[in-house]
Design a protein around this motif. Structure first.
Motif, mmCIF file in Angstrom:
data_model
loop_
_atom_site.group_PDB
_atom_site.id
_atom_site.type_symbol
_atom_site.label_atom_id
_atom_site.label_comp_id
_atom_site.label_asym_id
_atom_site.label_seq_id
_atom_site.Cartn_x
_atom_site.Cartn_y
_atom_site.Cartn_z
ATOM 1 N N ILE A 219 0.749 -1.312 0.020
ATOM 2 C CA ILE A 219 -0.027 -0.167 -0.134
ATOM 3 C C ILE A 219 0.796 1.379 0.022
ATOM 4 O O ILE A 219 0.720 2.249 -0.657
ATOM 5 C CB ILE A 219 -0.940 -0.101 1.188
ATOM 6 C CG1 ILE A 219 -2.089 -1.171 1.143
ATOM 7 C CG2 ILE A 219 -1.509 1.405 1.312
ATOM 8 C CD1 ILE A 219 -2.857 -1.225 2.272
ATOM 9 N N VAL A 220 1.957 1.369 0.759
ATOM 10 C CA VAL A 220 2.835 2.336 0.739
ATOM 11 C C VAL A 220 3.487 2.423 -0.462
ATOM 12 O O VAL A 220 3.713 3.630 -0.972
ATOM 13 C CB VAL A 220 3.641 2.176 2.144
ATOM 14 C CG1 VAL A 220 4.873 3.392 2.008
ATOM 15 C CG2 VAL A 220 3.158 2.235 3.363
ATOM 16 N N LEU A 221 3.831 1.345 -1.003
ATOM 17 C CA LEU A 221 4.630 1.688 -2.499
ATOM 18 C C LEU A 221 3.769 2.181 -3.482
ATOM 19 O O LEU A 221 4.263 2.867 -4.275
ATOM 20 C CB LEU A 221 4.997 0.265 -2.637
ATOM 21 C CG LEU A 221 6.014 0.044 -3.833
ATOM 22 C CD1 LEU A 221 7.270 1.188 -3.933
ATOM 23 C CD2 LEU A 221 6.563 -1.333 -4.272
ATOM 24 N N LEU A 222 2.401 1.642 -3.444
ATOM 25 C CA LEU A 222 1.491 2.099 -4.464
ATOM 26 C C LEU A 222 1.169 3.647 -4.180
ATOM 27 O O LEU A 222 1.344 4.430 -5.084
ATOM 28 C CB LEU A 222 0.373 1.271 -4.262
ATOM 29 C CG LEU A 222 -0.938 1.836 -5.091
ATOM 30 C CD1 LEU A 222 -0.708 1.860 -6.440
ATOM 31 C CD2 LEU A 222 -2.290 1.114 -4.677
ATOM 32 N N SER A 223 1.145 3.957 -2.987
ATOM 33 C CA SER A 223 0.955 5.268 -2.463
ATOM 34 C C SER A 223 1.956 6.406 -3.120
ATOM 35 O O SER A 223 1.988 7.248 -3.533
ATOM 36 C CB SER A 223 0.678 5.664 -0.990
ATOM 37 O OG SER A 223 0.146 6.914 -0.589
ATOM 38 N N ILE A 224 3.223 5.880 -2.660
ATOM 39 C CA ILE A 224 4.436 6.744 -3.224
ATOM 40 C C ILE A 224 4.693 6.836 -4.595
ATOM 41 O O ILE A 224 4.738 7.892 -5.217
ATOM 42 C CB ILE A 224 5.575 6.090 -2.493
ATOM 43 C CG1 ILE A 224 5.976 6.272 -1.186
ATOM 44 C CG2 ILE A 224 6.840 6.807 -3.098
ATOM 45 C CD1 ILE A 224 6.821 5.525 -0.267
ATOM 46 N N THR A 225 4.477 5.797 -5.404
ATOM 47 C CA THR A 225 4.560 5.457 -6.671
ATOM 48 C C THR A 225 3.542 6.116 -7.385
ATOM 49 O O THR A 225 3.634 7.067 -8.406
ATOM 50 C CB THR A 225 4.394 4.209 -7.223
ATOM 51 O OG1 THR A 225 5.631 3.270 -6.650
ATOM 52 C CG2 THR A 225 4.774 4.109 -8.762
ATOM 53 N N PHE A 226 2.119 6.134 -7.126
ATOM 54 C CA PHE A 226 1.170 6.908 -7.651
ATOM 55 C C PHE A 226 1.306 8.389 -7.341
ATOM 56 O O PHE A 226 0.850 9.091 -8.566
ATOM 57 C CB PHE A 226 -0.268 6.476 -7.088
ATOM 58 C CG PHE A 226 -1.446 7.103 -7.847
ATOM 59 C CD1 PHE A 226 -2.117 6.462 -8.895
ATOM 60 C CD2 PHE A 226 -2.154 8.198 -7.417
ATOM 61 C CE1 PHE A 226 -3.126 7.189 -9.380
ATOM 62 C CE2 PHE A 226 -2.983 8.970 -7.907
ATOM 63 C CZ PHE A 226 -3.599 8.189 -9.175
ATOM 64 N N SER A 227 1.575 8.818 -6.370
ATOM 65 C CA SER A 227 1.946 10.297 -6.048
ATOM 66 C C SER A 227 2.927 10.748 -6.799
ATOM 67 O O SER A 227 2.814 11.909 -7.310
ATOM 68 C CB SER A 227 2.071 10.404 -4.427
ATOM 69 O OG SER A 227 1.086 9.956 -3.637
ATOM 70 N N ALA A 228 4.031 10.159 -6.957
ATOM 71 C CA ALA A 228 5.293 10.748 -7.705
ATOM 72 C C ALA A 228 4.987 10.444 -9.277
ATOM 73 O O ALA A 228 5.224 11.897 -9.641
ATOM 74 C CB ALA A 228 6.323 9.562 -7.340
#
Length: 310
Positions: A219-228
């Motif tokens: 979830i954190v990886l998805l959040s960081i990647t999508f946000s970036a």
């Protein structure tokens, strides 16, 4: 496809607003998994790395022009990016969620007010559309209960959130006009670079707090990647193009639709219910945007195309 630059700019601004709304939904999934300022710094750090893979030659080529516009770029990074996360984070410590929501959607009216104060004449349609869309946003975040707004009690956090809203308005006005020969990609790269530098001290401070959390999971990886990729690179890039083509005032009107898109995505992905409040507020927000657009004029300066623009 579209020859009217105001329409083109509005579509770019709408794209940015939709992506930001989607980022809020994904960020909600990561609550309790990563601290807010750490998320902000990592998303912009990843965005900077991605931009470095293809923007460095262009930045080097345009540096002689970019350095003349560097004070504005640094100011944009400060007001529009770096300051927003810390201010909203500290604001959340002393005020309610509804206060934060209501104050955050005042950014567009600050754009109009500041622009008017700078001598840029605003049409009656712009003022009227701005007020109607603002009322629609207030109606949405209050859940249709006007008593929530009338009974609001203000705290120190409200001043911080107000500063964040004004900061984003200033950012939007700063990038309304850029030097000829300076591409949106170079502005984006330099803005990301300075934003990361400004956020590093915030992360260092946050790491000393007992509430600091950073669980590297899916979830954190998805959040960081999508946000970036989506809410940093694509959204801010399209927002900057929208500012140039449609102007900050009309883009500000479109920004009012952010909580509306947030409600739609929450309904689709989180199973939250859509009620009459969403439909009424949606009608007011969209009506206000359309009303304000009647007074919009084609922006005199168009942003230079970059390899990634479509």
């Amino acid at each position: 496809m579209f020859k009217n630059q105001v329409v083109v700019g509005s579509l770019y601004a709408l794209c940015a607003t939709v992506l930001w709304a989607g980022a809020f939904i994904i960020a909600r999934l990561a609550v309790g998994e990563i601290s807010p300022m750490t998320l902000g710094a990592t998303r912009w750090g990843m965005a900077l790395l991605i931009l470095s893979t293809f923007m460095l030659p262009t930045v080097k080529k345009e540096w002689p022009i970019a350095k003349t516009f560097l004070p504005q770029i640094i100011a944009a990074a400060l007001f529009g990016v770096a300051a927003y996360s810390p201010l909203s984070y500290f604001a959340a410590q002393t005020t309610s969620a509804i206060n934060l929501s209501l104050i955050s959607v005042t950014t567009p009216i600050f754009i109009v007010i500041i622009a008017a104060g700078m001598g840029q004449k605003q049409s009656i349609n712009t003022w009227a559309g701005c007020i109607v869309a603002l009322l629609g946003s207030f109606y949405l975040v209050s859940g249709g209960n006007i008593d929530k707004i009338l009974g609001m009690q203000f705290a120190a956090g409200d001043i911080l959130m107000l500063a964040a809203a004004v900061g984003f308005a200033i950012y939007s006005l700063i990038l309304k006009k850029t030097p000829e020969g300076l591409s949106g990609g170079t502005i984006m790269y330099l803005m990301s670079f300075f934003a990361v530098l400004m956020l590093i001290p915030c992360v260092i401070w946050e790491s000393t707090q007992p509430s600091m959390v950073f669980n590297m999971n899916g979830i954190v990886l998805l959040s960081i990647t999508f946000s970036a990729i989506c809410s940093s690179i694509i959204a801010w890039w399209t927002w900057n193009i929208g500012l140039k083509k449609a102007g900050p005032e009309l883009c500000g009107m479109i920004y009012y639709s952010l909580p509306l898109w947030g409600g739609v995505f929450a309904y689709i992905f989180l199973g939250e219910q859509m009620t009459s409040v969403h439909y009424i507020s949606g009608a007011l927000i969209i009506g206000g945007i359309v009303w304000a657009s009647r007074g919009a004029k084609k922006a005199p300066v168009e942003i230079e195309a970059t390899p990634n623009e479509t």
